[in-house]
Design a protein around this motif. Sequence first.
Motif, short mmCIF file in Angstrom:
data_model
loop_
_atom_site.label_atom_id
_atom_site.label_comp_id
_atom_site.label_asym_id
_atom_site.label_seq_id
_atom_site.Cartn_x
_atom_site.Cartn_y
_atom_site.Cartn_z
N LEU A 275 0.88 -1.17 0.00
CA LEU A 275 0.00 0.00 0.00
C LEU A 275 0.92 1.22 0.00
N TYR B 285 -12.70 1.44 0.92
CA TYR B 285 -11.25 1.65 0.73
C TYR B 285 -10.96 2.16 -0.68
N ARG C 227 -11.90 5.80 -0.70
CA ARG C 227 -10.96 6.61 0.10
C ARG C 227 -9.67 6.83 -0.67
N ILE D 95 -9.27 4.38 9.50
CA ILE D 95 -8.19 3.37 9.46
C ILE D 95 -8.48 2.26 10.47
N SER E 214 -11.28 0.02 9.28
CA SER E 214 -10.88 -0.75 8.10
C SER E 214 -9.98 -1.93 8.50
N ILE E 215 -9.01 -1.64 9.36
CA ILE E 215 -8.09 -2.71 9.80
C ILE E 215 -8.85 -3.75 10.62
N LYS F 268 -11.47 -6.17 9.04
CA LYS F 268 -10.91 -7.37 8.40
C LYS F 268 -10.38 -8.34 9.45
N1 URA Z 1 -4.73 -0.54 6.08
C1 URA Z 1 -6.03 -0.87 5.98
O1 URA Z 1 -6.40 -2.03 5.88
N2 URA Z 1 -6.95 0.12 5.98
C2 URA Z 1 -6.61 1.43 6.10
O2 URA Z 1 -7.49 2.27 6.12
C3 URA Z 1 -5.25 1.75 6.20
C4 URA Z 1 -4.31 0.73 6.21
#
Ligand code: URA
Length: 439
Positions: free
Chosen positions: A115, A166, A169, A181, A184-185, A188
């Motif tokens: 990323l 994502y 964004r 963030i 999102s992290i 998952k």
């Molecule tokens: N990693 C992610 O999975 N999501 C984010 O928003 C930033 C880093």
Amino acid sequence: MKTAVDLIEAKKRGETASREELRAFFGGYMEGKVADYQMSAWLMAVCLKGLEPSETLALTECIIESGTSRPKENFGKPVVDKHSTGGVGDKPTIVLLPLLASMGALVPTLAGRGLGHTGGTVDKLEAIPGLRQMFSWEEGQKLLGENGAAFMTQSDEVARLDKRLYALRDVTGTVDSVGLITSSILGKKLSESLDGLVLDVKYGSGAFMRTYEDAEKLALSLFQVATSFGVRTEVILTDMNEPLGEWAGNGVEVMEAVKMLRGEKTEERFYNVTMSLAEAMCRLAFPHDGRDLKAELEHKIKSGEAYERFLKIISAQGASAETVAKLDEILAPAEHRLVLKSGESGYLKEIDTFALGKLLISLGAGRRVLTDPIDHKPGLRFVKRIGERVEKGEPIMEIYSSRPLGAEDVPGIFVLGNDPPDLGEYIRPLKPQAANFKE
Ligand code: URA
């Protein structure tokens, strides 16, 4: 009932939405009743005004529920994982999966791709020919049952809302919000149905959070949300002002991780950060066992058990016997070597680690656009580390590339000073303080 426009207006004024309002908003988005442009406007308002912890929690919940979670069949083992916010040379995951599996934990990691300027575990492991990493939960459970760990990535069935958010964004300048963030992290990670989660939040020139203070805000938010879901959580902040380990790239990082698993000597910071994360994962997995976890972890490496487990895991995921036999050759760096030498003498004071990540992308080891293919061979080898004395003409870094390079292709990355710099701690456990944290 509030409309999408009402919620955007409310966030623009800095107001807090209720759980029910957010559930209706994101539910509407997944059903096509809220448009991408409305979601983008809300995301921008969030970047400017922030999310309250209750809102971050509600969004995380919506992300988890938008996909399927790992079935709770745990094979009688504690289920733990770790997540890193990313950096350059950041390879502990490759060691931690087989190591923790050999300790008796179940590690159902969903890893990601590179990323921005940072590398991703999925891209790195693709240096191993034939290795498959995309599995349904059903297939993943079979692998986990056999080996205790599997190198997996997010399939289409997991955290669907995050995939859509994502992507938005990424193209609307709305990535850098602590609340977004966090959700999102964790959206998952918590889909993995975990008992324990260790979060490695990076700070410094090679991290997304450049300052320790910003990293600490993200760390607190992650801690609060993960624990609200009943998951035992430890957060460790680690320094990313210089790359982690001796190597950065794809295949070369897998090689460095393999060396650690084989018990060979590896760079001190990489070894210590990886072992700190391993110990934290063990504390969460085996909280009341009174075992000497550090000694056991060291034994798993010295005895060859952790490396054996790694080979079993990659074989189960498609690496052939021939690949396993030729691993060192396959993971060797690209053929063209450029040795970067110092033009002056002094102490290595600073490294522009972000620029190192960009350099790797320019060598083909990362992507400029989503569809770029990855070259797994290029790599950087760090000869000198921050704080070390460098004499004029001494090598600082080696660059391995698939095409010939000249020194003019390399931007200024290293800053020397007359005095040795102050080296602080590079591993700092989070001390959760503010119960009422707001970003
Ligand atoms: N990693 C992610 O999975 N999501 C984010 O928003 C930033 C880093």
